[in-house]
Design an enzyme around this catalytic site. Structure first.
Site, PDB file in Angstrom:
ATOM      1  N   VAL A 158      29.695  31.645  70.048  1.00  0.00           N
ATOM      2  CA  VAL A 158      28.852  30.715  70.795  1.00  0.00           C
ATOM      3  C   VAL A 158      28.535  31.387  72.130  1.00  0.00           C
ATOM      4  O   VAL A 158      29.414  32.019  72.730  1.00  0.00           O
ATOM      5  CB  VAL A 158      29.589  29.384  71.063  1.00  0.00           C
ATOM      6  CG1 VAL A 158      28.703  28.414  71.835  1.00  0.00           C
ATOM      7  CG2 VAL A 158      30.062  28.767  69.742  1.00  0.00           C
ATOM      8  N   CYS A 159      27.290  31.259  72.557  1.00  0.00           N
ATOM      9  CA  CYS A 159      26.907  31.711  73.901  1.00  0.00           C
ATOM     10  C   CYS A 159      27.237  33.197  74.054  1.00  0.00           C
ATOM     11  O   CYS A 159      26.990  33.985  73.133  1.00  0.00           O
ATOM     12  CB  CYS A 159      27.624  30.809  74.905  1.00  0.00           C
ATOM     13  SG  CYS A 159      26.997  30.804  76.598  1.00  0.00           S
ATOM     14  N   THR A 160      27.817  33.601  75.170  1.00  0.00           N
ATOM     15  CA  THR A 160      28.085  35.025  75.397  1.00  0.00           C
ATOM     16  C   THR A 160      29.298  35.532  74.615  1.00  0.00           C
ATOM     17  O   THR A 160      29.657  36.711  74.751  1.00  0.00           O
ATOM     18  CB  THR A 160      28.270  35.316  76.895  1.00  0.00           C
ATOM     19  OG1 THR A 160      29.328  34.502  77.404  1.00  0.00           O
ATOM     20  CG2 THR A 160      26.998  35.039  77.668  1.00  0.00           C
ATOM     21  N   THR A 210      22.530  34.495  71.644  1.00  0.00           N
ATOM     22  CA  THR A 210      23.446  34.292  72.757  1.00  0.00           C
ATOM     23  C   THR A 210      22.791  33.309  73.736  1.00  0.00           C
ATOM     24  O   THR A 210      21.711  32.783  73.451  1.00  0.00           O
ATOM     25  CB  THR A 210      23.763  35.645  73.445  1.00  0.00           C
ATOM     26  OG1 THR A 210      24.773  35.451  74.436  1.00  0.00           O
ATOM     27  CG2 THR A 210      22.524  36.247  74.105  1.00  0.00           C
TER      28      THR A 210
END
Lengths: 209, 209
Positions: free
Chosen positions: A99-101, A119
Site C-alpha cells: 500500500v502507498c510507498t 504507489t
C-alpha cells in the site's frame, strides 16, 4: 493461509489497518503483524502505537505479504534485514502486496523490476527510479504482485485480493461487514480532481519533491 | 485542540484508525488514544494490539471525543467508569462523535436521547432501543453530535468533521494526502446494494440478532 503485515517505525497506520480489517475477516487465515523487533512501533504522527506480535525472522514464509508505506519507508530502503526478508518471503508467497510507498520497499528489494505497480501519487517517479513501471490506478495487479495507491487505497486493494483468494461472494460479505460504501464529503481524493493549489501544497511538503 | 479516541478490548480497528488518520492531520491538534488503562488493547480479531497512551482519567476534557465500535462495545454498555467519563467529557466537548456501534455507547451514556444518529446497519434497532432516533445515512450530524455508519464510515465522518473544524480547504488537503478516492471493486458495501443472501448471512451472525 498465513498473512504477514509488516510494521515499522513511522509507518502510516491506515496503510496497514485497511488491509488488516479486510484480510483478517477471510476464513481460515492467520494474520500476523510482524516487525524487525517485537513490540510497539509508533506511526508517522507519533500519536499511535501498533504492536508487532512477531519478528520477521519468526514468520519467514507467509502466504501473503503486505507492506504498508509511510515516511518511515525512506529509512528502510537500504535496510539489509528487511530487504532480505522481503526477497525470501516473496520466493514462496502466493501474493506479495503493498500500500502507498510500501511498493518502494518491494522495488528496493528488486521484486518489481519491470513490473506494473503503483504507489502514492506523490511517489510515482520514485517508483520508476527503482525499476518498476508505474501505473496510475487505484489497485494494480501484475501476477501475484498487487500494489495500491496512497493510504486509503489499501482497502480497495485488500478487497480485490480477498476476491482472488476466497471468491467474490466472500469478498462482498467482508465489504458489507465493514459497511464499505464510501461517501467522501469532497471530491479531492486524487490529484486529478483536487484543486491545483492543494496538489501544489502537498508537492511542496513531500519528501519526494 | 485536544482529540481523544477511546480504545478498549475487542474494538474494531478501522473504526478508530479511519478517524485517527484524518484528524491527526489537522493543524494544531493533540490526538490521544485513551483507555480505561494505559497499554495494549487487542482488537476484535485478536490479531492486533493498539496502545492506549493515556487513561480516561488523564484526559478528562478533550475538545473532540471519538468513540469507535466493535464487539467489545457490548461489554461496556453498563461500564460505570466509561459512561461517567463520556458524560463528563461531553459536558465540555466541542464535538462528540462515534463510528459504528460506538454510538450505542454514547446512547447508553444518555447523550443521544432524542437525537438523530447512526450506527452499523446491523445495530440500527439497538440504537433506537437506547433512546436515539436512528437515521440510515453514512454520516449524521445533530448539533455537535456526529455519528458514522459501520467501520469504514469513520473516514467519511472524520473528513466531514475536519471540514467543520478547519474548513473545507484543509479537509480537502487531508483527503488528497490520504488519497481517499475510493474505488471499491464491488458494490456490496450497503444492505441496499448487497445481495439478499449476504445481508441474511451477516444478520444471522450478528450479536444483535
Amino acid at each position: 493461509m498465513q498473512i504477514a503485515i509488516v510494521v515499522y517505525d513511522r509507518l502510516t497506520a491506515l496503510d496497514a489497518i485497511g488491509p488488516y480489517e479486510v484480510l483478517s475477516r477471510l476464513p481460515d487465515v492467520e494474520l500476523i503483524f510482524v516487525g524487525a523487533a517485537k513490540g510497539e512501533q509508533r506511526t508517522d504522527t507519533g500519536r499511535l502505537g501498533l504492536i508487532a506480535d512477531r519478528t520477521l525472522a519468526e514468520v519467514p514464509a507467509p502466504d501473503v505479504v503486505v507492506v504498508p508505506g509511510g515516511p518511515g519507508q525512506t529509512a528502510l530502503m537500504e535496510d539489509a534485514e528487511l530487504l532480505a526478508w522481503l526477497r525470501a518471503a516473496d520466493a514462496t508467497s502466493a501474493w506479495t502486496t503493498s500500500v502507498c510507498t510500501g511498493s518502494l520497499l518491494l522495488a528496493a528489494a528488486g521484486l518489481l523490476d519491470g513490473r506494473r505497480a503503483t504507489t502514492h501519487w506523490l511517489a510515482v517517479d520514485e517508483l520508476a527510479r527503482f525499476g518498476a513501471t508505474p501505473v496510475r490506478e487505484r489497485v494494480v495487479e501484475d501476477g501475484k504482485y498487487v500494489t495500491a495507491a496512497g493510504v486509503s487505497a489499501g482497502i480497495d486493494m485488500a478487497l480485490t485480493l480477498a476476491g482472488r483468494i476466497a471468491g467474490d461472494e466472500v469478498a462482498q460479505l467482508i465489504q458489507l461487514g465493514i459497511e464499505y460504501d464510501p461517501r467522501p464529503p469532497y471530491g479531492a481524493g486524487s490529484p486529478a480532481t483536487a484543486s491545483a493549489q492543494a496538489v501544489e501544497t502537498l508537492r511542496s511538503l513531500s519528501r519526494f519533491s
